[in-house]
Design a protein around this motif. Structure first.
Motif, PDB file in Angstrom:
ATOM      1  N   LEU A  20       0.813  -1.071  -0.056  1.00  0.00           N
ATOM      2  CA  LEU A  20      -0.084   0.023  -0.120  1.00  0.00           C
ATOM      3  C   LEU A  20       0.866   0.997   0.227  1.00  0.00           C
ATOM      4  CD1 LEU A  20      -2.681  -1.153   2.681  1.00  0.00           C
ATOM      5  CD2 LEU A  20      -2.959  -1.115   0.141  1.00  0.00           C
ATOM      6  N   ARG A  21       0.370   2.162  -0.828  1.00  0.00           N
ATOM      7  CA  ARG A  21       1.227   3.496  -0.977  1.00  0.00           C
ATOM      8  C   ARG A  21       0.533   4.725  -0.847  1.00  0.00           C
ATOM      9  NH1 ARG A  21       4.887   1.777  -6.300  1.00  0.00           N
ATOM     10  NH2 ARG A  21       5.512  -0.300  -5.695  1.00  0.00           N
ATOM     11  N   GLY A  22       0.846   5.661  -0.504  1.00  0.00           N
ATOM     12  CA  GLY A  22       0.233   6.891  -0.502  1.00  0.00           C
ATOM     13  C   GLY A  22      -0.277   6.991   1.209  1.00  0.00           C
ATOM     14  N   SER A  23      -1.016   8.498   1.304  1.00  0.00           N
ATOM     15  CA  SER A  23      -1.430   8.589   2.498  1.00  0.00           C
ATOM     16  C   SER A  23      -2.674   7.800   3.123  1.00  0.00           C
ATOM     17  CB  SER A  23      -1.801  10.145   2.576  1.00  0.00           C
ATOM     18  OG  SER A  23      -2.895  10.484   1.715  1.00  0.00           O
ATOM     19  N   ASP A  25      -5.768   8.825   3.379  1.00  0.00           N
ATOM     20  CA  ASP A  25      -6.726   9.270   2.834  1.00  0.00           C
ATOM     21  C   ASP A  25      -6.952   9.091   1.184  1.00  0.00           C
ATOM     22  OD1 ASP A  25      -8.049  10.259   5.056  1.00  0.00           O
ATOM     23  OD2 ASP A  25      -7.191  12.159   4.602  1.00  0.00           O
ATOM     24  N   SER A  26      -5.651   8.579   0.715  1.00  0.00           N
ATOM     25  CA  SER A  26      -5.444   8.291  -0.722  1.00  0.00           C
ATOM     26  C   SER A  26      -4.555   7.262  -0.913  1.00  0.00           C
ATOM     27  CB  SER A  26      -5.038   9.632  -1.423  1.00  0.00           C
ATOM     28  OG  SER A  26      -3.736   9.962  -0.883  1.00  0.00           O
ATOM     29  N   LEU A  27      -5.037   5.761  -0.321  1.00  0.00           N
ATOM     30  CA  LEU A  27      -3.927   4.826  -0.476  1.00  0.00           C
ATOM     31  C   LEU A  27      -4.245   4.278  -1.688  1.00  0.00           C
ATOM     32  CD1 LEU A  27      -4.647   2.876   2.931  1.00  0.00           C
ATOM     33  CD2 LEU A  27      -2.494   4.058   2.305  1.00  0.00           C
ATOM     34  N   VAL A  28      -3.195   3.703  -2.274  1.00  0.00           N
ATOM     35  CA  VAL A  28      -3.103   2.913  -3.668  1.00  0.00           C
ATOM     36  C   VAL A  28      -2.524   1.446  -3.329  1.00  0.00           C
ATOM     37  CG1 VAL A  28      -2.363   3.170  -5.983  1.00  0.00           C
ATOM     38  CG2 VAL A  28      -2.945   4.977  -4.970  1.00  0.00           C
ATOM     39  N   ALA A  29      -3.232   0.459  -3.451  1.00  0.00           N
ATOM     40  CA  ALA A  29      -2.851  -0.749  -3.408  1.00  0.00           C
ATOM     41  C   ALA A  29      -2.051  -1.418  -5.112  1.00  0.00           C
ATOM     42  CB  ALA A  29      -4.028  -1.836  -3.258  1.00  0.00           C
ATOM     43  N   HIS A  30      -0.872  -1.596  -4.687  1.00  0.00           N
ATOM     44  CA  HIS A  30       0.051  -1.992  -5.920  1.00  0.00           C
ATOM     45  C   HIS A  30      -0.072  -3.801  -5.617  1.00  0.00           C
ATOM     46  CE1 HIS A  30       1.573   1.664  -7.429  1.00  0.00           C
ATOM     47  NE2 HIS A  30       1.186   2.137  -6.198  1.00  0.00           N
ATOM     48  N   VAL A  31      -0.698  -4.476  -6.633  1.00  0.00           N
ATOM     49  CA  VAL A  31      -0.698  -5.908  -6.600  1.00  0.00           C
ATOM     50  C   VAL A  31       0.180  -6.630  -7.355  1.00  0.00           C
ATOM     51  CG1 VAL A  31      -2.174  -8.043  -6.801  1.00  0.00           C
ATOM     52  CG2 VAL A  31      -3.237  -5.887  -5.931  1.00  0.00           C
ATOM     53  N   ARG A  32       1.370  -7.303  -6.879  1.00  0.00           N
ATOM     54  CA  ARG A  32       2.262  -7.931  -7.867  1.00  0.00           C
ATOM     55  C   ARG A  32       2.121  -9.229  -7.974  1.00  0.00           C
ATOM     56  NH1 ARG A  32       5.079  -4.127  -4.685  1.00  0.00           N
ATOM     57  NH2 ARG A  32       5.623  -5.430  -3.271  1.00  0.00           N
ATOM     58  N   ARG A  33       1.279 -10.015  -6.745  1.00  0.00           N
ATOM     59  CA  ARG A  33       1.136 -11.440  -7.143  1.00  0.00           C
ATOM     60  C   ARG A  33      -0.264 -11.915  -6.631  1.00  0.00           C
ATOM     61  NH1 ARG A  33       5.656 -16.001  -5.105  1.00  0.00           N
ATOM     62  NH2 ARG A  33       4.517 -17.997  -5.507  1.00  0.00           N
ATOM     63  N   ALA A  34      -0.767 -12.801  -7.123  1.00  0.00           N
ATOM     64  CA  ALA A  34      -2.077 -13.472  -6.524  1.00  0.00           C
ATOM     65  C   ALA A  34      -1.520 -15.025  -6.064  1.00  0.00           C
ATOM     66  CB  ALA A  34      -3.387 -13.818  -7.654  1.00  0.00           C
ATOM     67  N   VAL A  64       8.889 -12.725   0.845  1.00  0.00           N
ATOM     68  CA  VAL A  64       9.535 -11.885  -0.277  1.00  0.00           C
ATOM     69  C   VAL A  64      10.112 -10.524  -0.021  1.00  0.00           C
ATOM     70  CG1 VAL A  64       8.411 -10.764  -2.302  1.00  0.00           C
ATOM     71  CG2 VAL A  64       7.427 -13.089  -1.682  1.00  0.00           C
ATOM     72  N   THR A  65       9.434 -10.132   1.340  1.00  0.00           N
ATOM     73  CA  THR A  65      10.058  -8.795   1.817  1.00  0.00           C
ATOM     74  C   THR A  65      11.532  -9.182   2.095  1.00  0.00           C
ATOM     75  OG1 THR A  65       7.927  -8.105   2.639  1.00  0.00           O
ATOM     76  CG2 THR A  65       9.818  -7.124   3.443  1.00  0.00           C
ATOM     77  N   SER A  66      12.022 -10.086   2.666  1.00  0.00           N
ATOM     78  CA  SER A  66      13.178 -10.291   3.318  1.00  0.00           C
ATOM     79  C   SER A  66      14.311 -10.753   2.153  1.00  0.00           C
ATOM     80  CB  SER A  66      13.355 -11.288   4.439  1.00  0.00           C
ATOM     81  OG  SER A  66      12.682 -12.591   3.707  1.00  0.00           O
ATOM     82  N   SER A  67      13.596 -11.419   1.211  1.00  0.00           N
ATOM     83  CA  SER A  67      14.528 -12.119   0.199  1.00  0.00           C
ATOM     84  C   SER A  67      14.740 -11.295  -0.928  1.00  0.00           C
ATOM     85  CB  SER A  67      14.090 -13.462  -0.336  1.00  0.00           C
ATOM     86  OG  SER A  67      12.836 -13.311  -0.757  1.00  0.00           O
ATOM     87  N   MET A  68      13.847 -10.515  -1.282  1.00  0.00           N
ATOM     88  CA  MET A  68      13.960  -9.347  -2.376  1.00  0.00           C
ATOM     89  C   MET A  68      14.080  -8.040  -2.189  1.00  0.00           C
ATOM     90  SD  MET A  68      11.226 -11.258  -4.863  1.00  0.00           S
ATOM     91  CE  MET A  68      11.756 -10.330  -6.418  1.00  0.00           C
ATOM     92  N   GLY A  69      13.841  -7.693  -0.902  1.00  0.00           N
ATOM     93  CA  GLY A  69      13.888  -6.376  -0.407  1.00  0.00           C
ATOM     94  C   GLY A  69      12.730  -5.345  -0.878  1.00  0.00           C
ATOM     95  N   VAL A  70      11.681  -5.975  -1.388  1.00  0.00           N
ATOM     96  CA  VAL A  70      10.571  -5.190  -1.859  1.00  0.00           C
ATOM     97  C   VAL A  70       9.463  -5.496  -0.382  1.00  0.00           C
ATOM     98  CG1 VAL A  70       8.770  -4.965  -3.274  1.00  0.00           C
ATOM     99  CG2 VAL A  70      11.125  -5.770  -4.240  1.00  0.00           C
ATOM    100  N   PRO A  71       8.910  -4.330  -0.239  1.00  0.00           N
ATOM    101  CA  PRO A  71       8.045  -4.476   0.987  1.00  0.00           C
ATOM    102  C   PRO A  71       6.514  -5.080   0.235  1.00  0.00           C
ATOM    103  CG  PRO A  71       8.810  -2.101   0.771  1.00  0.00           C
ATOM    104  CD  PRO A  71       9.259  -2.914  -0.299  1.00  0.00           C
ATOM    105  N   THR A  72       6.345  -6.135   0.901  1.00  0.00           N
ATOM    106  CA  THR A  72       5.245  -7.082   0.463  1.00  0.00           C
ATOM    107  C   THR A  72       4.108  -7.297   1.765  1.00  0.00           C
ATOM    108  OG1 THR A  72       6.589  -7.890  -1.341  1.00  0.00           O
ATOM    109  CG2 THR A  72       4.659  -9.097  -0.812  1.00  0.00           C
TER     110      THR A  72
END
Length: 296
Positions: A20-23, A25-34, A64-72
């Motif tokens: 989730l990114r943004g403040s 009141d204006s959150l944006v969910a970036h989906v990378r995997r199902a 995924v967060t720890s191995s790739m360094g991408v917050p998930t």
């Protein structure tokens, strides 16, 4: 999408990983995997997952967060609507409300598949994202004739039922709030094939789990032991039918598609090798001319 198209007889579901990114009141969910889930309720109009699967999905996100360094994290859930409207039912809205009590940024995704346009006879796929919010029944209207125009009778009936469900959901103090949805396409996605394999493994695991459950229930003592072999034979037949249906509707088309892709790849390889030989010959010719010029 692959998971949603795996069966037209029942709804399927899974969890969405991303961030989730943004403040606030204006959150944006970036989906990378199902992540497909094994259904604990196999009624055709219900989808449920278990707490164990939820925990496993959260652990996968941490890995995924720890191995790739991408917050998930787990940012939402998805489920299919085969042969019915893309609009969420009152059960979907209430389920979404429960998820949002745990995480306000949690989103729901619905994929409507196997619908046929009555005019063009084309198969359509629709997708919507939504959240739940408090509402009143007065803010929800039923389906108008304009909304139903051009749809087949089955879809029209489903939309009318869905509208009634939404009114019932609103009466229970929850209603749907549509969330803007943007689908980004990436030309290079190395996980596509492995994800498809995982879907097939999950579908088989689901069938095996259902078969074990039915087998254990049919092996319980009953009033007449004469019926027990018949029950076991019936369960085995249903399991065999499910496996054959999976092979015919999922595995066989996938293998045919992969063979076609492999043939195309072989043809492209032959063309590239021929082009490589042509370029090597041209290079050798140019080098020979250069040597001849220097000698003269």
């Amino acid at each position: 999408m692959t998971h949603a198209l795996s069966t037209e007889a029942e709804e399927v579901m899974g969890l969405l990983l991303g961030d989730l990114r943004g403040s606030k009141d204006s959150l944006v969910a970036h989906v990378r995997r199902a992540v497909p889930q094994i259904r604990t309720d196999r009624r055709k109009d219900r989808v449920e997952t278990s707490p164990e699967q939820m925990a496993a999905c959260s652990a996968l996100a941490e890995h995924v967060t720890s191995s790739m360094g991408v917050p998930t994290r787990v940012v939402g859930w998805y489920h299919s609507h085969p042969h019915i409207t893309v609009l969420p039912s009152h059960v979907d809205v209430n389920t979404q409300a429960i998820y949002q009590m745990l995480d306000a940024g949690f989103i729901g995704l619905i994929i409507s598949v196997f619908n046929t346009n009555s005019t063009t006879k084309e198969q359509t796929v629709q997708m919507t994202a939504f959240q739940s919010e408090p509402g009143s029944s007065s803010s929800i209207e039923g389906c108008s004739s304009a909304d139903l125009e051009g749809l087949d009778s089955q879809t029209q009936a489903a939309m009318i039922v869905s509208a009634a469900d939404m009114q019932e959901s609103a009466a229970n103090n929850w209603q749907r709030r549509e969330v803007p949805l943007v689908v980004e396409s990436h030309s290079n996605n190395p996980s596509t094939l492995s994800d498809y394999v995982e879907v097939q493994k999950m579908l088989l695991a689901e069938e095996l789990q259902a078969h074990r459950l039915h087998s254990s229930s049919s092996s319980q003592p009953i009033s007449s032991n004469i019926h027990q072999p018949l029950l076991q034979l019936h369960d085995a037949s249903l399991h065999q039918q499910a496996l054959l249906q999976h092979a015919e509707c999922c595995a066989a088309p996938a293998l045919a598609m992969m063979r076609q892709l492999a043939s195309q790849a072989d043809l492209q390889m032959q063309q590239l090798e021929a082009e490589n030989q042509r370029l090597q010959g041209l290079l050798a010719s140019l080098q020979g001319q250069e040597v001849s010029t220097i000698v003269e």
